[in-house]
Design a protein around this motif. Structure first.
Motif, mmCIF file in Angstrom:
data_model
loop_
_atom_site.group_PDB
_atom_site.id
_atom_site.type_symbol
_atom_site.label_atom_id
_atom_site.label_comp_id
_atom_site.label_asym_id
_atom_site.label_seq_id
_atom_site.Cartn_x
_atom_site.Cartn_y
_atom_site.Cartn_z
ATOM 1 N N LYS A 1 -6.000 2.789 4.361
ATOM 2 C CA LYS A 1 -5.659 1.969 3.203
ATOM 3 C C LYS A 1 -6.850 1.809 2.271
ATOM 4 N N ASN A 2 -6.550 1.599 1.014
ATOM 5 C CA ASN A 2 -7.563 1.296 0.015
ATOM 6 C C ASN A 2 -7.446 -0.188 -0.330
ATOM 7 N N PRO A 3 -8.401 -1.020 0.065
ATOM 8 C CA PRO A 3 -8.288 -2.460 -0.168
ATOM 9 C C PRO A 3 -8.615 -2.889 -1.594
ATOM 10 N N ASP A 4 -9.099 -1.966 -2.423
ATOM 11 C CA ASP A 4 -9.527 -2.328 -3.780
ATOM 12 C C ASP A 4 -8.935 -1.329 -4.776
ATOM 13 N N TYR A 5 -7.686 -1.557 -5.140
ATOM 14 C CA TYR A 5 -6.968 -0.603 -5.984
ATOM 15 C C TYR A 5 -6.645 -1.148 -7.372
ATOM 16 N N THR A 6 -7.142 -2.333 -7.712
ATOM 17 C CA THR A 6 -6.763 -2.958 -8.973
ATOM 18 C C THR A 6 -7.744 -2.717 -10.111
ATOM 19 N N TYR B 1 0.829 -1.184 0.000
ATOM 20 C CA TYR B 1 0.000 0.000 0.000
ATOM 21 C C TYR B 1 0.873 1.247 0.000
ATOM 22 N N VAL B 2 0.326 2.314 -0.557
ATOM 23 C CA VAL B 2 1.044 3.574 -0.587
ATOM 24 C C VAL B 2 1.351 4.055 0.818
ATOM 25 N N LEU B 3 0.510 3.708 1.766
ATOM 26 C CA LEU B 3 0.668 4.207 3.124
ATOM 27 C C LEU B 3 1.469 3.264 4.008
ATOM 28 N N SER B 4 2.123 2.281 3.426
ATOM 29 C CA SER B 4 2.817 1.289 4.238
ATOM 30 C C SER B 4 4.290 1.618 4.428
ATOM 31 N N GLY B 5 4.619 2.877 4.509
ATOM 32 C CA GLY B 5 5.984 3.259 4.823
ATOM 33 C C GLY B 5 6.746 3.837 3.656
ATOM 34 N N LYS B 6 6.201 3.760 2.417
ATOM 35 C CA LYS B 6 6.881 4.339 1.277
ATOM 36 C C LYS B 6 6.686 5.841 1.274
ATOM 37 N N LYS B 7 7.728 6.572 0.897
ATOM 38 C CA LYS B 7 7.632 8.010 0.812
ATOM 39 C C LYS B 7 7.138 8.400 -0.564
ATOM 40 N N GLN C 1 -4.704 5.445 -3.998
ATOM 41 C CA GLN C 1 -5.822 6.291 -3.584
ATOM 42 C C GLN C 1 -6.335 7.169 -4.725
ATOM 43 N N ASN C 2 -5.435 7.795 -5.447
ATOM 44 C CA ASN C 2 -5.816 8.746 -6.491
ATOM 45 C C ASN C 2 -5.047 8.413 -7.766
ATOM 46 N N ASN C 3 -5.770 8.136 -8.848
ATOM 47 C CA ASN C 3 -5.087 7.726 -10.064
ATOM 48 C C ASN C 3 -5.930 7.950 -11.304
ATOM 49 N N VAL C 4 -5.247 7.867 -12.442
ATOM 50 C CA VAL C 4 -5.864 7.957 -13.761
ATOM 51 C C VAL C 4 -5.277 6.834 -14.607
ATOM 52 N N SER C 5 -6.116 6.129 -15.374
ATOM 53 C CA SER C 5 -5.651 5.007 -16.192
ATOM 54 C C SER C 5 -6.175 5.108 -17.611
ATOM 55 N N LEU C 6 -5.332 4.663 -18.548
ATOM 56 C CA LEU C 6 -5.707 4.538 -19.951
ATOM 57 C C LEU C 6 -5.266 3.159 -20.424
ATOM 58 N N GLY C 7 -6.084 2.518 -21.241
ATOM 59 C CA GLY C 7 -5.733 1.183 -21.695
ATOM 60 C C GLY C 7 -6.287 0.861 -23.069
ATOM 61 N N THR C 8 -5.806 -0.235 -23.623
ATOM 62 C CA THR C 8 -6.309 -0.727 -24.888
ATOM 63 C C THR C 8 -6.287 -2.244 -24.871
ATOM 64 N N GLY C 9 -7.238 -2.861 -25.551
ATOM 65 C CA GLY C 9 -7.315 -4.316 -25.547
ATOM 66 C C GLY C 9 -7.807 -4.857 -26.874
ATOM 67 N N PHE C 10 -7.336 -6.063 -27.209
ATOM 68 C CA PHE C 10 -7.760 -6.755 -28.424
ATOM 69 C C PHE C 10 -8.300 -8.123 -28.020
ATOM 70 N N ILE D 1 -12.275 11.261 -1.622
ATOM 71 C CA ILE D 1 -12.935 12.484 -1.182
ATOM 72 C C ILE D 1 -13.133 12.544 0.332
ATOM 73 N N SER D 2 -12.947 11.422 1.021
ATOM 74 C CA SER D 2 -12.963 11.404 2.484
ATOM 75 C C SER D 2 -12.187 10.176 2.934
ATOM 76 N N ARG D 3 -12.130 9.921 4.224
ATOM 77 C CA ARG D 3 -11.304 8.828 4.718
ATOM 78 C C ARG D 3 -11.647 7.496 4.068
ATOM 79 N N LYS D 4 -12.923 7.218 3.878
ATOM 80 C CA LYS D 4 -13.321 5.916 3.350
ATOM 81 C C LYS D 4 -14.294 6.006 2.179
ATOM 82 N N VAL D 5 -14.246 7.115 1.462
ATOM 83 C CA VAL D 5 -15.127 7.275 0.308
ATOM 84 C C VAL D 5 -14.316 7.765 -0.895
#
Length: 258
Positions: free
Chosen positions: A46-51, A25-31, A148-157, A186-190
């Motif tokens: 922590k965010n348990p669903d980040y995939t 997790y991002v909050l597990s000690g990484k700077k 926690q905060n991200n943007v993704s772009l993808g392509t698939g065949f 937007i908040s601790r758990k939302v």
């Protein structure tokens, strides 16, 4: 005929979750990097669903020996296991009888940028005796940000081969999709999420928008709406067909015991 095609496309949308899943997790000690493009986490949870988002994947993978369980609209079910912290194995099934397996590998780049590649194979109608709809596919996803905060772009065949007519009386056809996704805490758990798919060779677009609620530390509940818009282009007419359906997804992360 077109009902079958619609069900196959719906399956395809949720099979994209097979492809969805940074070691810790991002909050597990990484700077955090001060030059990060995405804003820093401001809530110590922590965010348990980040995939994945509602429909489309992020480039992240779950940690080695962790399990991730997902239920979408009580119709689609998925289990993911971390073979390593960069390589995940998933199995997806549904009430339609589909069984599909996928393999995903992620690569950490720099400045909170992650790239992943996925492949999948299976049968949409494995439980039906007289129907066979085989599915194979590959995709790539690029994610900027953290869990926690991200943007993704993808392509698939994707390639579908069937013994019945599915789309435009075809039994074998390719599908190309472009995906996007945005998640913001937007908040601790939302979290608020927006994502979507555009199937370029079938003029079909679908998206989802809504909220993710983190429950305790291992569970999340996603609730939103999913519009589907399709251009029915034929020789004699041009129609735009649309439908709006609710989407609810329950996810659980089972972490390894050290």
């Amino acid at each position: 005929m077109y009902l079958k095609g619609f069900l196959i496309i719906i399956n395809l949308l949720f099979v994209s979750l097979c492809f969805s899943q940074t070691d810790d997790y991002v909050l597990s000690g990484k700077k955090s990097n001060n030059n990060s493009i995405i804003k820093k986490d401001i809530y110590n949870v922590k965010n348990p669903d980040y995939t994945s988002y509602f429909l489309s994947p992020t480039a992240f993978t779950i940690t080695k020996r962790d399990f991730r369980l997902v239920s979408n609209d009580i119709l689609f079910f998925k289990g993911t296991y971390g073979l390593t912290s960069k390589t995940n194995l998933s199995l997806t099934t549904s009430l339609f009888g589909s069984i599909l397996g996928s393999l995903k590998h992620s690569i950490d780049l720099q400045d909170e940028k992650t790239l992943s590649f996925s492949s999948t194979v299976g049968n949409f109608t494995a439980s039906l005796k007289d129907t066979n709809v085989m599915f194979t596919g590959v995709d790539a996803v690029f994610t900027i940000g953290n869990h926690q905060n991200n943007v993704s772009l993808g392509t698939g065949f994707y390639f579908i081969k069937s013994n019945i007519d599915i789309v435009y009386d075809k039994r074998e056809f390719f599908v190309h999709a472009v995906t996007f996704g945005i998640q913001n805490q937007i908040s601790r758990k939302v979290y608020v999420m927006v994502d979507g798919y555009y199937f370029t060779n079938y003029n079909m677009f679908t998206a989802a928008a809504g909220l993710k609620f983190v429950i305790k530390t291992r569970y999340s509940l996603n609730a939103g709406i999913m519009p589907i818009v399709r251009d029915d282009i034929r020789t004699s007419r041009y129609d735009i067909k649309s439908v709006m359906i609710p989407i609810i997804s329950f996810r659980m992360l089972i972490e390894r015991k050290d």
